[in-house]
Structures are given as structure tokens and as C-alpha cells.
Design a protein around this motif. Structure first.
Motif, PDB file in Angstrom:
ATOM      1  N   ARG A   1       0.833  -1.201   0.000  1.00  0.00           N
ATOM      2  CA  ARG A   1       0.000   0.000   0.000  1.00  0.00           C
ATOM      3  C   ARG A   1       0.871   1.256   0.000  1.00  0.00           C
ATOM      4  O   ARG A   1       0.534   2.262  -0.626  1.00  0.00           O
ATOM      5  N   TYR A   2       1.994   1.185   0.716  1.00  0.00           N
ATOM      6  CA  TYR A   2       2.944   2.294   0.730  1.00  0.00           C
ATOM      7  C   TYR A   2       4.178   1.878  -0.057  1.00  0.00           C
ATOM      8  O   TYR A   2       4.806   0.868   0.246  1.00  0.00           O
ATOM      9  N   LEU A   3       4.549   2.659  -1.044  1.00  0.00           N
ATOM     10  CA  LEU A   3       5.699   2.348  -1.878  1.00  0.00           C
ATOM     11  C   LEU A   3       6.994   2.827  -1.230  1.00  0.00           C
ATOM     12  O   LEU A   3       6.984   3.796  -0.457  1.00  0.00           O
ATOM     13  N   PRO A   4       8.121   2.167  -1.526  1.00  0.00           N
ATOM     14  CA  PRO A   4       9.407   2.670  -1.049  1.00  0.00           C
ATOM     15  C   PRO A   4       9.614   4.127  -1.460  1.00  0.00           C
ATOM     16  O   PRO A   4       9.411   4.497  -2.619  1.00  0.00           O
TER      17      PRO A   4
ATOM     18  N   PRO B   1      11.374   3.305   3.645  1.00  0.00           N
ATOM     19  CA  PRO B   1      12.760   3.339   3.187  1.00  0.00           C
ATOM     20  C   PRO B   1      12.888   3.150   1.675  1.00  0.00           C
ATOM     21  O   PRO B   1      12.252   2.267   1.097  1.00  0.00           O
ATOM     22  N   LEU B   2      13.686   4.006   1.053  1.00  0.00           N
ATOM     23  CA  LEU B   2      14.037   3.869  -0.353  1.00  0.00           C
ATOM     24  C   LEU B   2      15.507   3.479  -0.395  1.00  0.00           C
ATOM     25  O   LEU B   2      16.388   4.298  -0.150  1.00  0.00           O
ATOM     26  N   LEU B   3      15.773   2.210  -0.677  1.00  0.00           N
ATOM     27  CA  LEU B   3      17.122   1.676  -0.552  1.00  0.00           C
ATOM     28  C   LEU B   3      18.010   2.113  -1.713  1.00  0.00           C
ATOM     29  O   LEU B   3      17.568   2.178  -2.857  1.00  0.00           O
ATOM     30  N   THR B   4      19.271   2.365  -1.400  1.00  0.00           N
ATOM     31  CA  THR B   4      20.269   2.578  -2.441  1.00  0.00           C
ATOM     32  C   THR B   4      20.676   1.226  -3.019  1.00  0.00           C
ATOM     33  O   THR B   4      20.330   0.165  -2.476  1.00  0.00           O
ATOM     34  N   GLU B   5      21.433   1.251  -4.106  1.00  0.00           N
ATOM     35  CA  GLU B   5      21.902  -0.009  -4.685  1.00  0.00           C
ATOM     36  C   GLU B   5      22.760  -0.790  -3.689  1.00  0.00           C
ATOM     37  O   GLU B   5      22.615  -2.016  -3.549  1.00  0.00           O
ATOM     38  N   VAL B   6      23.636  -0.091  -2.989  1.00  0.00           N
ATOM     39  CA  VAL B   6      24.500  -0.771  -2.015  1.00  0.00           C
ATOM     40  C   VAL B   6      23.659  -1.372  -0.890  1.00  0.00           C
ATOM     41  O   VAL B   6      23.856  -2.532  -0.500  1.00  0.00           O
TER      42      VAL B   6
ATOM     43  N   ASP C   1      11.758   6.013  -9.715  1.00  0.00           N
ATOM     44  CA  ASP C   1      10.813   6.540 -10.682  1.00  0.00           C
ATOM     45  C   ASP C   1       9.404   6.560 -10.099  1.00  0.00           C
ATOM     46  O   ASP C   1       8.660   7.544 -10.269  1.00  0.00           O
ATOM     47  N   ARG C   2       9.033   5.497  -9.398  1.00  0.00           N
ATOM     48  CA  ARG C   2       7.691   5.454  -8.812  1.00  0.00           C
ATOM     49  C   ARG C   2       7.532   6.478  -7.697  1.00  0.00           C
ATOM     50  O   ARG C   2       6.476   7.062  -7.529  1.00  0.00           O
ATOM     51  N   ARG C   3       8.618   6.679  -6.933  1.00  0.00           N
ATOM     52  CA  ARG C   3       8.560   7.701  -5.883  1.00  0.00           C
ATOM     53  C   ARG C   3       8.351   9.070  -6.503  1.00  0.00           C
ATOM     54  O   ARG C   3       7.546   9.878  -6.026  1.00  0.00           O
ATOM     55  N   ASP C   4       9.081   9.352  -7.587  1.00  0.00           N
ATOM     56  CA  ASP C   4       8.980  10.675  -8.226  1.00  0.00           C
ATOM     57  C   ASP C   4       7.622  10.913  -8.871  1.00  0.00           C
ATOM     58  O   ASP C   4       7.239  12.072  -9.098  1.00  0.00           O
TER      59      ASP C   4
END
Length: 211
Positions: A23-26, A70-75, A205-208
Motif C-alpha cells: 500500500r505504501y511504496l518505497p 525506506p528507499l534503498l540505495t543499490e548498495v 521513478d515510482r517515488r517521483d
């Protein structure tokens, strides 16, 4: 005070399920005032529930920017996949009593129901970690499972044939073929590590695109 704690505990469980369900996106902001209005409760139990989720790593506190999924970085995402893989392989090394998990109604087992592969993955990994009876290991897998659930939900279109992949893992688990299960878990996580740049780009992209 007791009523606030009861309301907070209920909201905590509902928010945890909402995070797992996608329901809530990163990267999405979570507004305490909106939650208080939605659930018709005062701000205090809302804050208690949210900061419990912050303590579990399921929500980030960005101070003046508020609370976000949380929106995770690649690392960070690679590290999380590595951590989950290590925990599950550790669970596979422990000899669980044969009756543990016997008759468990897990999806994607041979002859069992199909359904939501994201939920099925959570349940299967939880069962694998729970079987040895080592609570700290099970707790660590639950936390990693919860953190990965919104990512799994958001990136479903990037994985080819997730149902078949999960069914193979479920078959190995049901047969207690631990060598095949370990190999399958390594392959599962290797596929996702290769996709990390695409997964993170999709999440950003989805966050933006959020209003």
C-alpha cells in the motif's frame, strides 16, 4: 494511557500489514495527521505505532522531511539481499526435527494453492527460518522479510516466472532436500542482485511519480 497503547498496537499491526501489501511504496511519505484522521484516533497512539516501525527499520525518520518508507540505495539493497541469503542458508544448516512444519499450509508447495508470490515468499522464508527453533535467527529473518516485502511488491514485473521459482523452492523445502534448497536460495538471490540497478531505478521513478 492503556487505551492509547491498545490503539497504538492495533495501528502498528495494520500499518505493518499495509507495508507488506505494498500500500505504501518505497520512498513514500507517511503523514501522521492523515493516519490519525483515517483511523479516527488521536496523534499520540499514531506516533507510538510509527516510531515502533522506525525502530524496526520499516520506516525512516527524515526529521524535518518527515517519515518515509525506506528507499534503498543499490548498495543497501545488495546488502539486504546478501543478509537474507546468509540467514536462510544458516537456517538450512541446522537440523530441524522432522515434525517441524509438517502439514504446514504454505502456498506454492506441491499440490498446494497458488496465489500471491510476494506473500508466498514471505511465508516460505519465515517457515525456513522458524524450523530450527532459534529465535534470534527467526527474528532477524522476519525483519529482513518485512523490509524486502515492499521491494518485492514493487518489482514484480522485473522477475520472470516468479511462481515457478517459488514452487521449486517450496518443493525442496517440503522434501527437506536441504542441498537443493540451499542451491535454489543462492540462485534466487543471485538473480535479484543482478537486477539491483533496475530495481532501484524503478523505485525512484515510482517515488517521483507520487503526487
Amino acid at each position: 494511557m492503556r487505551a492509547n497503547r491498545s490503539k497504538s498496537a492495533l495501528l502498528y499491526r495494520q500499518l505493518r500489514r499495509a507495508l507488506q501489501s505494498g500500500r505504501y511504496l518505497p520512498g513514500q511519505r507517511i503523514d501522521p495527521g492523515t493516519l490519525a484522521e483515517e483511523f479516527s484516533i488521536s496523534p499520540t497512539p499514531v506516533r507510538f505505532a510509527l516510531y515502533r516501525l522506525v525502530g524496526e527499520g520499516l520506516i525512516d525518520d527524515h526529521a524535518r522531511d518527515g517519515l518515509h518508507v525506506p528507499l534503498l540505495t543499490e548498495v543497501a539493497l545488495r546488502d539486504l539481499y546478501d543478509w537474507m541469503e546468509r540467514l536462510l542458508l544458516m537456517a538450512c544448516e541446522v537440523e530441524a526435527p522432522p515434525e517441524v512444519g509438517a502439514g504446514e499450509a504454505l502456498p506454492y508447495l506441491p499440490g498446494g494453492p497458488r496465489g500471491d508470490p510476494v506473500k508466498g515468499t514471505w511465508q516460505l522464508f519465515d517457515a525456513i527460518a522458524r524450523a530450527p527453533g532459534f529465535r534470534p535467527l527467526h527474528h532477524a529473518v522476519k525483519q529482513a522479510n518485512d523490509r524486502l516485502a515492499p521491494v518485492r511488491r514493487a518489482k514484480r514485473g522485473l522477475i520472470d516466472q516468479p511462481d515457478e521459482e517459488l514452487a521449486r523452492l517450496g518443493s525442496h523445502w517440503q522434501a527437506r532436500d536441504m542441498a537443493a534448497l540451499r542451491a535454489g536460495l543462492r540462485a534466487y538471490h543471485a538473480r535479484r542482485r543482478q537486477l539491483v540497478p533496475r530495481i532501484v531505478a524503478l523505485l525512484v521513478d515510482r517515488r517521483d511519480q507520487q503526487p
